[in-house]
Design an enzyme around this catalytic site. Structure first.
Site, PDB file in Angstrom:
ATOM      1  N   SER A 157       0.824  -1.394   0.465  1.00 17.89           N
ATOM      2  CA  SER A 157      -0.153   0.236   0.104  1.00 17.89           C
ATOM      3  C   SER A 157       0.631   0.782  -0.198  1.00 17.89           C
ATOM      4  O   SER A 157       0.409   2.265   0.156  1.00 17.89           O
ATOM      5  CB  SER A 157      -0.851   0.557   1.072  1.00 17.89           C
ATOM      6  OG  SER A 157      -1.790  -0.375   1.014  1.00 17.89           O
ATOM      7  N   ASP A 202      -6.583  -0.374   2.569  1.00 12.94           N
ATOM      8  CA  ASP A 202      -5.338  -0.126   2.515  1.00 12.94           C
ATOM      9  C   ASP A 202      -5.860   1.311   3.766  1.00 12.94           C
ATOM     10  O   ASP A 202      -5.490   1.104   4.361  1.00 12.94           O
ATOM     11  CB  ASP A 202      -4.990   0.337   1.230  1.00 12.94           C
ATOM     12  CG  ASP A 202      -4.396  -0.833   0.877  1.00 12.94           C
ATOM     13  OD1 ASP A 202      -5.382  -2.046   0.971  1.00 12.94           O
ATOM     14  OD2 ASP A 202      -4.433  -0.791  -0.723  1.00 12.94           O
ATOM     15  N   LYS A 247      -0.396  -1.805 -10.502  1.00 12.11           N
ATOM     16  CA  LYS A 247      -2.029  -1.939 -10.519  1.00 12.11           C
ATOM     17  C   LYS A 247      -2.584  -1.145 -11.828  1.00 12.11           C
ATOM     18  O   LYS A 247      -3.613  -0.931 -12.214  1.00 12.11           O
ATOM     19  CB  LYS A 247      -2.673  -1.771  -8.629  1.00 12.11           C
ATOM     20  CG  LYS A 247      -2.713  -2.753  -8.480  1.00 12.11           C
ATOM     21  CD  LYS A 247      -3.654  -2.823  -7.322  1.00 12.11           C
ATOM     22  CE  LYS A 247      -3.942  -1.541  -6.011  1.00 12.11           C
ATOM     23  NZ  LYS A 247      -2.681  -0.795  -6.254  1.00 12.11           N
TER      24      LYS A 247
HETATM   25  P1  NG1 Z   1      -2.639  -3.720  -2.438  1.00 14.48           P
HETATM   26  O1  NG1 Z   1      -1.729  -4.487  -2.896  1.00 14.48           O
HETATM   27  O2  NG1 Z   1      -1.967  -2.680  -2.178  1.00 14.48           O
HETATM   28  O3  NG1 Z   1      -2.366  -2.586  -3.998  1.00 14.48           O
HETATM   29  C1  NG1 Z   1      -5.151  -4.037  -3.010  1.00 14.48           C
HETATM   30  C2  NG1 Z   1      -5.999  -2.510  -3.383  1.00 14.48           C
HETATM   31  C3  NG1 Z   1      -6.862  -3.662  -1.602  1.00 14.48           C
HETATM   32  C4  NG1 Z   1      -7.437  -4.341  -1.777  1.00 14.48           C
HETATM   33  C5  NG1 Z   1      -5.769  -5.617  -1.924  1.00 14.48           C
HETATM   34  C6  NG1 Z   1      -5.969  -7.039  -2.368  1.00 14.48           C
HETATM   35  C7  NG1 Z   1      -6.113  -0.725  -3.550  1.00 14.48           C
HETATM   36  C8  NG1 Z   1      -5.578   0.769  -3.052  1.00 14.48           C
HETATM   37  N1  NG1 Z   1      -5.845  -1.888  -2.747  1.00 14.48           N
HETATM   38  O4  NG1 Z   1      -4.271  -3.522  -2.352  1.00 14.48           O
HETATM   39  O5  NG1 Z   1      -8.674  -2.038  -1.151  1.00 14.48           O
HETATM   40  O6  NG1 Z   1      -8.512  -5.567  -2.339  1.00 14.48           O
HETATM   41  O7  NG1 Z   1      -5.005  -5.027  -3.441  1.00 14.48           O
HETATM   42  O8  NG1 Z   1      -6.879  -7.306  -1.363  1.00 14.48           O
HETATM   43  O9  NG1 Z   1      -6.524  -0.452  -4.749  1.00 14.48           O
END
Ligand code: NG1
Length: 502
Positions: A157, A202, A247
């Site tokens: 995160s 997060d 992402k």
């Molecule tokens: P990270 O791993 O920080 O990209 C993302 C989403 C969370 C959650 C997780 C999977 C964002 C900012 N964060 O986290 O809300 O869905 O994946 O559990 O999109």
């Protein structure tokens, strides 16, 4: 409850890292003075998080169980009254200085989500605050210096730490006095401006976490958090595979696609349960209001006061078997038909703001992951609670089993693991980890291992020998220590004022 203001770093960090953090904050302040020719007025901080269990279920409305980590984004800030311009600089020279200001009477801030630009994350926090408070405030100009230690794309995160600390910087600079709840809600909506249909875990973990506790986060009917005491024998290690999961770039095939697959799965189920000929009558919601599994479950069980959530989830799994039958996957057309929608409405509602690329949508498998994972979160929290009342010798084994099952489900049903994550988890389990799972979005990024404190050094050494030294033989020691490290539950967002302001 508002974000705490502290004047001592030991309210934030563990005693082991106070020296290092003190040096870091001094450097931040000195660099700020050199950059802007004045002292900062305050420093804000928001941490990354590691999710212990509950992966990819926040956007289906189910509770999760993360904890904040020590790695964070800190921002030194001074306000300006001679301009409304915001100037942001980063300690890391890789990120060049940027300036921007809001435009027009409507105080518009434009974010170009089509490029991967570091300052967008600050702008998200700024824009979020403006959208919430523009009637009340003429935003001040700001000089900002950022320092982040959460590795980007690691599943820890970094983006939420950046957006939350930015929103907190802007709120503090403009003396808005918003609560933790408001800050979190602003940050959740704000982060969607960078093109990812983020869930909310997060930001909640980054803002609400408390030192020494993990955090239970619920989203429905509204955001609610509670500290969770972990068993005293539990130690956690984080290992970043060094496979970067971005992402933003991979969203259409990974994260945003999973959001569509789970939302459409919920709609197909809702259509079968409530809106088709033989469907249950008496529901009070429209199809558009039933696009997460949690909402469908709550509607299905709304008159049932005896079935507990874990049993409700088990029953939901049999409904999925009955109604989401195409285990080979749905085409867009199949999916629209099964949800009682026209294809264009599916595209407009779920695939336009966050585009996706897929030939088939695996609604069945994604649903099985979401519902079993939601059940594992309840089980994990129950075991932690029981342990406080009546300590059991096998507590870590039971928690570890749930983490291992979570990883297997992420890998097979949700398809969000990758060979490197599977490899580090296997190595960890062979070397004393009782549980090992990917954490965060997956497709690269980090894993988290549960072990006992005496086993931490040998576990770390084994993963260094068998993974990092083989796959990344050129890593320097400090890079290795940055990739794999023990972690403890740390505090959430904080405002720090304990420095010499002259
Ligand atoms: P990270 O791993 O920080 O990209 C993302 C989403 C969370 C959650 C997780 C999977 C964002 C900012 N964060 O986290 O809300 O869905 O994946 O559990 O999109």
């Amino acid at each position: 409850m508002s974000v705490p203001t502290v004047d001592s770093l030991d309210a934030i960090y563990t005693s082991a890292s106070l020296g290092k953090q003190g040096e870091r904050y001094n450097k931040l302040i000195e660099t700020f003075k050199r950059t802007y020719d004045r002292s900062p007025e305050f420093i804000v901080r928001s941490p990354g998080r590691v999710n212990l269990i509950g992966e990819h279920i926040d956007y289906s409305g189910y509770g999760v169980l993360p904890m904040a980590i020590e790695r964070d984004v800190v921002q030194a800030v001074a306000t300006r009254s001679d301009t409304t311009q915001v100037s942001i600089t980063n300690i890391n020279a890789k990120y060049p200085q940027r300036t921007f200001e809001y435009e027009g009477e409507d105080k518009v801030v434009t974010i170009d989500a089509s490029t991967l630009e570091w300052s967008n994350y600050f702008k998200c926090g700024y824009k979020g605050m403006l959208e919430c408070a523009k009637e009340k405030v003429t935003p001040k100009g700001m000089d900002v210096l950022v320092d982040g230690t959460v590795p980007a794309g690691s599943g820890l995160s970094s983006s939420a730490a950046f957006v939350c600390s930015s929103a907190l910087a802007v709120i503090t600079a403009n003396k808005l006095g918003l609560s933790k709840q408001e800050l979190t809600e602003i940050a959740i909506v704000a982060e969607r401006n960078v093109g990812v249909n983020s869930g909310g875990m997060d930001q909640a973990a980054s803002v609400f976490s408390q030192k020494n506790y993990a955090l239970r986060v619920e989203f429905v009917p509204k955001l609610k958090t509670a500290p969770v005491q972990l068993p005293s024998a539990a130690s956690f290690v984080i290992a970043h595979t060094l496979v970067t999961a971005d992402k933003f770039t991979s969203g259409p095939k990974h994260y945003n696609l999973r959001v569509v697959e789970t939302k459409m799965g919920a709609r197909v189920l809702a259509h079968a349960l409530f809106f088709k000929g033989d469907g249950r009558q008496g529901n009070t919601k429209t199809p558009d209001e039933l696009d997460t599994y949690k909402l469908v479950m709550d509607e299905y069980f709304k008159d049932d006061t005896t079935t507990n959530p874990q049993d409700q989830l088990t029953e939901m799994l049999s409904l999925v078997d009955r109604y989401l039958t195409k285990t080979s996957g749905y085409t867009l057309q199949d999916m629209a038909d099964a949800a009682g929608m026209v294809e264009t409405k599916v595209v407009d509602t779920y695939m336009t703001r966050f585009p996706v690329q897929a030939d088939v949508f695996r609604l069945h498998q994604r649903a099985v992951h979401v519902l079993t994972e939601a059940r594992r979160v309840y089980q994990f929290a129950d075991i932690c609670e029981e342990e406080q009342k009546n300590s059991k010798a096998d507590v870590l084994v039971r928690l570890g089993d749930l983490m291992n099952a979570s990883h297997a489900s992420c890998d097979t049903d949700f398809d969000c693991s990758c060979p490197e994550l599977n490899q580090v988890c296997t190595i960890a389990r062979e070397n004393g980890a009782l549980g090992a799972r990917l954490t965060g979005a997956g497709w690269g990024g980090a894993a988290v291992f549960l072990t006992t404190s005496d086993n931490v050094p040998s576990l770390i050494q084994a993963v260094k020998d068998q993974y990092y030294n083989k796959k990344f033989p050129d890593l320097a020691n400090d890079q290795l220590d940055d990739a794999i490290f023990p972690t403890e539950p740390c505090s959430g967002a904080t405002i720090f004022t304990g420095f010499d302001h002259s």
